[in-house]
Design a protein around this motif. Structure first.
Motif, PDB file in Angstrom:
ATOM      1  N   UNK A 137      14.545  -7.592  -6.763  1.00  0.00           N
ATOM      2  CA  UNK A 137      15.796  -7.167  -6.140  1.00  0.00           C
ATOM      3  C   UNK A 137      15.472  -6.441  -4.839  1.00  0.00           C
ATOM      4  N   UNK A 138      16.505  -6.282  -3.986  1.00  0.00           N
ATOM      5  CA  UNK A 138      16.276  -5.486  -2.766  1.00  0.00           C
ATOM      6  C   UNK A 138      16.660  -4.039  -3.038  1.00  0.00           C
ATOM      7  N   UNK A 139      15.886  -3.121  -2.494  1.00  0.00           N
ATOM      8  CA  UNK A 139      16.167  -1.698  -2.674  1.00  0.00           C
ATOM      9  C   UNK A 139      15.873  -0.954  -1.381  1.00  0.00           C
ATOM     10  N   UNK A 140      16.666   0.068  -1.126  1.00  0.00           N
ATOM     11  CA  UNK A 140      16.361   0.975  -0.023  1.00  0.00           C
ATOM     12  C   UNK A 140      15.501   2.095  -0.602  1.00  0.00           C
ATOM     13  N   UNK A 141      14.385   2.364   0.017  1.00  0.00           N
ATOM     14  CA  UNK A 141      13.513   3.440  -0.468  1.00  0.00           C
ATOM     15  C   UNK A 141      14.225   4.769  -0.208  1.00  0.00           C
ATOM     16  N   UNK A 142      14.487   5.542  -1.260  1.00  0.00           N
ATOM     17  CA  UNK A 142      15.307   6.750  -1.072  1.00  0.00           C
ATOM     18  C   UNK A 142      14.507   7.953  -0.583  1.00  0.00           C
ATOM     19  N   UNK A 143      15.186   8.832   0.146  1.00  0.00           N
ATOM     20  CA  UNK A 143      14.642  10.154   0.425  1.00  0.00           C
ATOM     21  C   UNK A 143      14.617  10.928  -0.897  1.00  0.00           C
ATOM     22  N   UNK A 144      13.803  11.968  -0.935  1.00  0.00           N
ATOM     23  CA  UNK A 144      13.699  12.759  -2.163  1.00  0.00           C
ATOM     24  C   UNK A 144      14.298  14.149  -1.976  1.00  0.00           C
ATOM     25  N   UNK A 145      15.078  14.558  -2.977  1.00  0.00           N
ATOM     26  CA  UNK A 145      15.514  15.953  -3.072  1.00  0.00           C
ATOM     27  C   UNK A 145      14.785  16.546  -4.262  1.00  0.00           C
ATOM     28  N   UNK A 146      14.052  17.618  -4.051  1.00  0.00           N
ATOM     29  CA  UNK A 146      13.344  18.236  -5.184  1.00  0.00           C
ATOM     30  C   UNK A 146      14.199  19.357  -5.768  1.00  0.00           C
ATOM     31  N   UNK A 147      14.314  19.361  -7.082  1.00  0.00           N
ATOM     32  CA  UNK A 147      15.046  20.421  -7.773  1.00  0.00           C
ATOM     33  C   UNK A 147      14.051  21.154  -8.664  1.00  0.00           C
ATOM     34  N   UNK A 148      13.855  22.439  -8.371  1.00  0.00           N
ATOM     35  CA  UNK A 148      12.860  23.224  -9.103  1.00  0.00           C
ATOM     36  C   UNK A 148      13.548  24.216 -10.030  1.00  0.00           C
ATOM     37  N   UNK A 149      13.243  24.106 -11.320  1.00  0.00           N
ATOM     38  CA  UNK A 149      13.822  25.013 -12.313  1.00  0.00           C
ATOM     39  C   UNK A 149      12.832  26.124 -12.627  1.00  0.00           C
ATOM     40  N   UNK A 150      13.280  27.361 -12.450  1.00  0.00           N
ATOM     41  CA  UNK A 150      12.421  28.509 -12.743  1.00  0.00           C
ATOM     42  C   UNK A 150      13.171  29.473 -13.670  1.00  0.00           C
ATOM     43  N   UNK A 151      12.454  30.423 -14.191  1.00  0.00           N
ATOM     44  CA  UNK A 151      13.079  31.485 -14.979  1.00  0.00           C
ATOM     45  C   UNK A 151      13.097  31.196 -16.464  1.00  0.00           C
ATOM     46  N   UNK A 152      13.518  32.185 -17.213  1.00  0.00           N
ATOM     47  CA  UNK A 152      13.576  32.082 -18.677  1.00  0.00           C
ATOM     48  C   UNK A 152      15.036  31.950 -19.105  1.00  0.00           C
ATOM     49  N   UNK A 200       0.838  -1.196   0.000  1.00  0.00           N
ATOM     50  CA  UNK A 200       0.000   0.000   0.000  1.00  0.00           C
ATOM     51  C   UNK A 200       0.878   1.253   0.000  1.00  0.00           C
ATOM     52  N   UNK A 201       1.915   1.203   0.808  1.00  0.00           N
ATOM     53  CA  UNK A 201       2.751   2.377   1.010  1.00  0.00           C
ATOM     54  C   UNK A 201       4.132   1.951   1.508  1.00  0.00           C
ATOM     55  N   UNK A 202       5.170   2.660   1.076  1.00  0.00           N
ATOM     56  CA  UNK A 202       6.512   2.456   1.644  1.00  0.00           C
ATOM     57  C   UNK A 202       7.064   3.832   2.013  1.00  0.00           C
ATOM     58  N   UNK A 203       8.036   3.844   2.915  1.00  0.00           N
ATOM     59  CA  UNK A 203       8.602   5.129   3.360  1.00  0.00           C
ATOM     60  C   UNK A 203      10.110   5.139   3.192  1.00  0.00           C
ATOM     61  N   UNK A 204      10.643   6.323   2.976  1.00  0.00           N
ATOM     62  CA  UNK A 204      12.083   6.502   2.809  1.00  0.00           C
ATOM     63  C   UNK A 204      12.837   5.837   3.966  1.00  0.00           C
ATOM     64  N   UNK A 205      13.911   5.123   3.633  1.00  0.00           N
ATOM     65  CA  UNK A 205      14.716   4.464   4.645  1.00  0.00           C
ATOM     66  C   UNK A 205      14.427   2.972   4.756  1.00  0.00           C
ATOM     67  N   UNK A 206      13.213   2.569   4.357  1.00  0.00           N
ATOM     68  CA  UNK A 206      12.841   1.154   4.409  1.00  0.00           C
ATOM     69  C   UNK A 206      13.598   0.351   3.358  1.00  0.00           C
ATOM     70  N   UNK A 207      13.823  -0.928   3.652  1.00  0.00           N
ATOM     71  CA  UNK A 207      14.376  -1.821   2.638  1.00  0.00           C
ATOM     72  C   UNK A 207      13.259  -2.737   2.148  1.00  0.00           C
ATOM     73  N   UNK A 208      13.103  -2.786   0.845  1.00  0.00           N
ATOM     74  CA  UNK A 208      11.993  -3.550   0.263  1.00  0.00           C
ATOM     75  C   UNK A 208      12.533  -4.574  -0.737  1.00  0.00           C
ATOM     76  N   UNK A 209      11.689  -5.572  -1.015  1.00  0.00           N
ATOM     77  CA  UNK A 209      11.956  -6.446  -2.152  1.00  0.00           C
ATOM     78  C   UNK A 209      11.008  -5.992  -3.256  1.00  0.00           C
TER      79      UNK A 209
END
Lengths: 420, 167
Positions: free
Chosen positions: A152-167, A17-26
């Protein structure tokens, strides 16, 4: 509870249903891939473990023609053996002739869809994030396990958002967007994280231009770089596949580690100096550096838009004496489109050498290596010492505009200065 | 499992092109990759390593390409464990997968000089240098399973054999 785009894709892959950053999942893998450098070892390990059948031939794609035509017996034999394995296993998505390199080829074939978990034994698997897929790079033994098990096994990653603005200015491209981001985050600022690229400055970009951004997420250490799907992506996909897909977006209140804002109108074209992709400065700061070679191509900037941009400055001009201009279309389809549009003739008239489709000299394998002390401006993604041959050669990373400007001037110069 | 040997120091952000240049990628034979390990960075690195020695690295070790030739080359020189302030994620996975323990212990890395005797206890989770032990970040259970099997290929071998037995 709110989730990020990355968490939503990985929850589906984990059957949760849901996973959170830091968890290890298959996680169940939707598409498993490898190439001429990494498939041979993956297959060796697969057999060594006593595996006999791949998990699902229809969910595997092997692109082993990155360095075609093969430069030596060893590589030719290895790719030959990969071909035998694919035929035995019923893997129809095997490409080792002139088709080109995976990160440009596979999305163009419509195999990569939003919401997919794509694992590929190659570091630039993050490229697929531009079409909303979660592309995870890994090594050959990880791929052997996936070929056998489909997970495969994966660690659920934290997110860094990068916002591009301007012309952006006249000669500022998506390559400048991502290089500017590298200048802020550094080569490990997103280590183990998922980068989510978004913002109003992305909206006008074509999907091909967006691939340049997601491609270089790995250069910041990221597990992947993803973008939300919009109409531009939908029409790109509709032209290539009848398949259905799932679109995810981060919930507005999802927990992210940090948000970085990049104003793409704030500066002109930039360039990464040797020997790190994060060593980013305005082109004006290194103006006048003499160059021996200019490379246009790769999974970062080897698509038709990149050739078009380079030609804006090359058309009607000549490559400077003492400079080699090497153009490598990333796929055969790009090469053919460039031919039909007359671009290849224009490149040749300017004095370029045109490589067969693939990776070209980016990984220092063939088709344009550098001598001791030489200087190269490349549209590639890496400028580590020794990356393209001699460890004393110096590689600068930039957009096709900046590369083309250097080719005709024989030195690093702003595109504006060449155009005027 | 305990590893004791002398430390070989490398710096921050050592990428896989520096660990094993691409001209060696035509083979996956450990004996052939051994001679290319750190070729452009440390002359005759393999010749300076005694079996069981420990590679000590700074931040982001193994960044860059996914070539598994990098951990294979390091292991082939006789290095028994890599202790780093941090790893790139692909290198970390691949090292564990081929049975080369990769330990994150920034506290110890800052105190180790080139050539120092270092011991790593994988069961207790400690790196010991100059008589002082430093705890390192615990491995995830999935990583422990792979390490215990001796690598991911061995783990897969066992998984498949168990299933054949059950069938």
């Amino acid at each position: 509870m709110a989730s990020t785009l990355a968490e939503k894709i990985l929850a589906r892959a984990a059957g949760r249903e849901r996973v959170s950053a830091g968890e290890i999942i298959t996680a169940r893998v939707d598409l498993a891939m490898a190439n001429d450098f990494t498939a041979p070892l993956a297959i060796e390990r697969f057999k060594e473990a006593g595996a006999t059948k791949v998990f699902d031939p229809a969910r595997i794609c092997i692109v082993a023609g990155r360095h075609m035509p093969f430069r030596d017996q060893s590589l030719a034999d290895k790719v030959g053996a990969v071909g035998v394995f694919c035929r035995e296993q019923g893997i129809d998505r095997f490409f080792a002739d002139t088709e080109g390199m995976d990160h440009a080829l596979v999305p163009d074939l419509g195999y990569v869809l939003p919401g997919m978990l794509v694992c590929n034994a190659d570091s630039h698997t993050c490229t697929y994030g531009a079409v909303g897929a979660f592309g995870v790079p890994m090594g050959s033994t990880d791929m052997a396990f996936i070929l056998a098990r489909g997970e495969t096994w994966l660690r659920v990653p934290e997110t860094i958002r990068v916002r591009y603005t301007g012309l952006p200015g006249r000669y500022v491209t998506s390559k400048d967007f991502v290089l500017a981001t590298l200048g802020v985050l550094g080569v490990d600022g997103a280590r183990y994280k998922s980068i989510e690229f978004y913002g109003e400055a992305i909206t006008p970009l074509s999907v091909d231009e967006r691939f340049t951004i997601s491609n270089m997420a790995i250069e910041m250490g990221a597990k992947t770089g993803v973008m939300p799907v919009d109409d531009e992506v939908r029409s790109y996909l509709r032209a290539r596949t009848d398949a259905e897909w799932v679109e995810d977006i981060s919930d507005p209140d999802a927990v992210v580690e940090r948000t970085v804002g990049i104003d793409v109108g704030a500066s002109g074209p930039v360039i990464a100096r040797p020997h790190s992709p994060s060593n980013v400065v305005p082109v004006t700061e290194v103006r006048g550096v003499r160059v021996n070679q200019v490379n246009i191509g790769t999974c970062t900037n080897g698509r038709i838009v990149d050739i078009q941009q380079a030609l804006e400055l090359l058309r009607g001009r000549k490559v400077a004496k003492g400079v080699r201009l090497v153009v490598t279309p990333a796929t055969e389809r790009i090469r053919r489109d460039a031919e039909k549009a007359g671009y290849l003739d224009e490149l040749l008239a300017a004095g370029a050498v045109i490589n067969p489709p693939g990776c070209g000299p980016c990984a220092g394998w063939h088709m344009g290596l550098l001598a001791d002390g030489e200087v190269c401006v490349a549209t590639h993604n890496r400028n580590f010492p020794g990356r393209m041959g001699s460890p004393t050669a110096e590689i600068y990373l930039a957009s096709p505009y900046v590369a083309a400007a250097a080719a005709v001037s024989g030195e690093i110069i702003t595109p504006e200065a060449v155009a005027s | 499992m305990k590893i004791s040997g002398n430390a070989h120091l490398v710096g921050d952000h050592i990428d896989t092109d520096q660990i094993i240049p691409s001209k060696f990628l035509g083979t996956t034979d450990p004996a052939a990759l051994r001679s290319g390990c750190f070729l452009n960075l440390i002359p005759d690195f393999a010749g300076t390593v005694a079996s069981g020695d420990v590679l000590v690295a700074g931040d982001n070790f193994g960044c860059g390409s996914s070539r598994e030739h990098a951990p294979i080359a390091i292991k082939a020189t006789g290095i028994a464990c890599v202790v780093a302030a941090s790893f790139s994620r692909i290198f970390f996975r691949s090292a564990i997968n081929i049975g080369l323990p990769a330990v994150v212990c920034p506290a110890a890395v800052g105190l180790i000089n080139d050539g120092d005797p270092v011991s790593v206890n994988l069961d207790f989770g400690t790196v010991t240098v100059a008589g002082r032990s430093h705890s390192f970040e615990a491995f995830a259970p999935q990583v422990l399973d792979i390490l215990a099997a001796g690598g991911l290929t061995e783990f897969l071998t066992r998984t498949l054999a168990r299933e054949r037995g059950a069938a």
